[in-house]
Design a protein around this motif. Structure first.
Motif, short mmCIF file in Angstrom:
data_model
loop_
_atom_site.label_atom_id
_atom_site.label_comp_id
_atom_site.label_asym_id
_atom_site.label_seq_id
_atom_site.Cartn_x
_atom_site.Cartn_y
_atom_site.Cartn_z
N UNK A 1 0.85 -1.19 0.00
CA UNK A 1 0.00 0.00 0.00
C UNK A 1 0.89 1.24 0.00
N UNK A 2 0.65 2.20 -0.89
CA UNK A 2 1.50 3.41 -0.92
C UNK A 2 1.44 4.23 0.36
N UNK A 3 0.41 4.01 1.18
CA UNK A 3 0.26 4.79 2.40
C UNK A 3 0.57 4.00 3.67
N UNK A 4 0.98 2.73 3.52
CA UNK A 4 1.26 1.88 4.69
C UNK A 4 2.54 2.33 5.38
N UNK A 5 2.47 2.61 6.69
CA UNK A 5 3.61 3.08 7.46
C UNK A 5 4.30 1.91 8.17
N UNK A 6 5.61 2.04 8.34
CA UNK A 6 6.38 1.01 9.05
C UNK A 6 7.58 1.67 9.71
N UNK A 7 7.52 1.78 11.04
CA UNK A 7 8.63 2.41 11.77
C UNK A 7 9.92 1.61 11.62
N UNK A 8 9.81 0.29 11.51
CA UNK A 8 11.00 -0.56 11.39
C UNK A 8 11.72 -0.35 10.07
N UNK A 9 11.01 0.09 9.03
CA UNK A 9 11.61 0.26 7.70
C UNK A 9 11.93 1.71 7.38
N UNK A 10 11.91 2.56 8.36
CA UNK A 10 12.15 3.99 8.13
C UNK A 10 13.52 4.22 7.50
N UNK A 11 13.55 4.86 6.30
CA UNK A 11 14.75 5.17 5.54
C UNK A 11 15.60 3.94 5.22
N UNK A 12 14.93 2.79 5.10
CA UNK A 12 15.64 1.57 4.70
C UNK A 12 16.08 1.69 3.24
#
Length: 268
Positions: free
Chosen positions: A33-44
């Motif tokens: 999803x283009x709007x799905x957030x994931x703190x673990x993948x931030x700036x991966x």
């Protein structure tokens, strides 16, 4: 010369097909999803799971680039549809019939053309408000004068040709002469103008979204993605690289197609 022309067309059509296919895919499917957030993948960074990496909110950049390219393409095509159809009709009538109305309409077109379309678009959007449909409406109206002027010039060239005079003597009506006899002859020039118009529409939409008055969240576009990523250009360059690359290829492909059409016309 023929070999050069073929290279322009071949490369332009290949790039256009690639970017249009990529953009069209983004309208119906994205890996995440283009709007799905994931703190673990931030700036991966780019990886097998996220080929284009993730942004500062952990959103998949490939999914957002697909979705943004689809939005940019659909907006550009809608702007062209408004500007081209209305502009061709106005230009055809003015070029064929002339007169006071023609002079008045062309003065309005000259006045609009004296200002950059993006600047006028900013003024219009500031009045009616941001959003995808307002951008389409504003840019579509602002693109009308350029297509009207281009079409008028072509129709002026053909309205006194022998085959048009013969059609009049045979009793052929004005609308039929306009759109069955003159328009097919003017089409190559209009097609070249379409490629320029498409590039201008993409750049205008990107400029407005970059300034924050175009496509609004949660929707995205290529210009919006570049705007959001400018603070991370050094630490996460992939946030800018991939949407900017898609936009560049989209513009380059249309430009090469237009150049190929112009060279073919020159040799015809």
């Amino acid at each position: 010369m023929g070999k050069r022309r073929n290279w322009y067309l071949t490369l332009g059509l290949a790039l256009t097909g690639l970017t249009v296919g990529f953009s069209a895919l983004g309208l119906v499917w994205t890996p995440y999803s283009p709007t799905a957030l994931s703190a673990a993948d931030r700036l991966a960074g780019p990886s097998l799971a996220h080929p284009f990496g993730c942004d500062h909110m952990g959103r998949d950049v490939l999914s957002r680039t697909l979705s943004g390219a689809g939005a940019t393409l659909s907006i550009a095509l809608a702007v062209l549809a408004i500007g081209f159809v209305v502009g061709v009709v106005i230009g055809a009538l003015c070029g064929y019939y002339g007169g006071v109305v023609d002079a008045a309409v062309m003065r309005v077109c000259d006045a609009v053309a004296a200002f950059p379309s993006v600047l006028l678009g900013l003024v219009v959007i500031a009045v009616i408000g941001p959003g995808k449909y307002n951008v389409i409406l504003a840019l579509g109206v602002l693109f009308i004068p350029s297509f009207a002027r281009l079409t008028r010039g072509e129709f002026l060239q053909y309205r006194d040709r022998d085959f048009i005079r013969a059609a009049r003597l045979m009793g052929v009506g004005g609308p039929r002469i306009l759109f069955r006899h003159i328009l097919p002859n003017a089409w190559p020039v209009l097609l070249s103008g379409l490629s320029i118009g498409f590039n201008n529409a993409v750049l205008a939409e990107a400029s407005m979204s970059y300034l924050g008055i175009g496509v609004t969240p949660p929707d995205t576009s290529l210009g919006r993605m570049v705007s959001e990523a400018q603070s991370y250009f050094v630490t996460a360059p992939w946030l800018v690289l991939f949407p900017a690359l898609v936009m560049t290829l989209m513009i380059l492909g249309a430009g090469l197609v237009g150049e190929g059409v112009r060279e073919r016309m020159g040799e015809a």
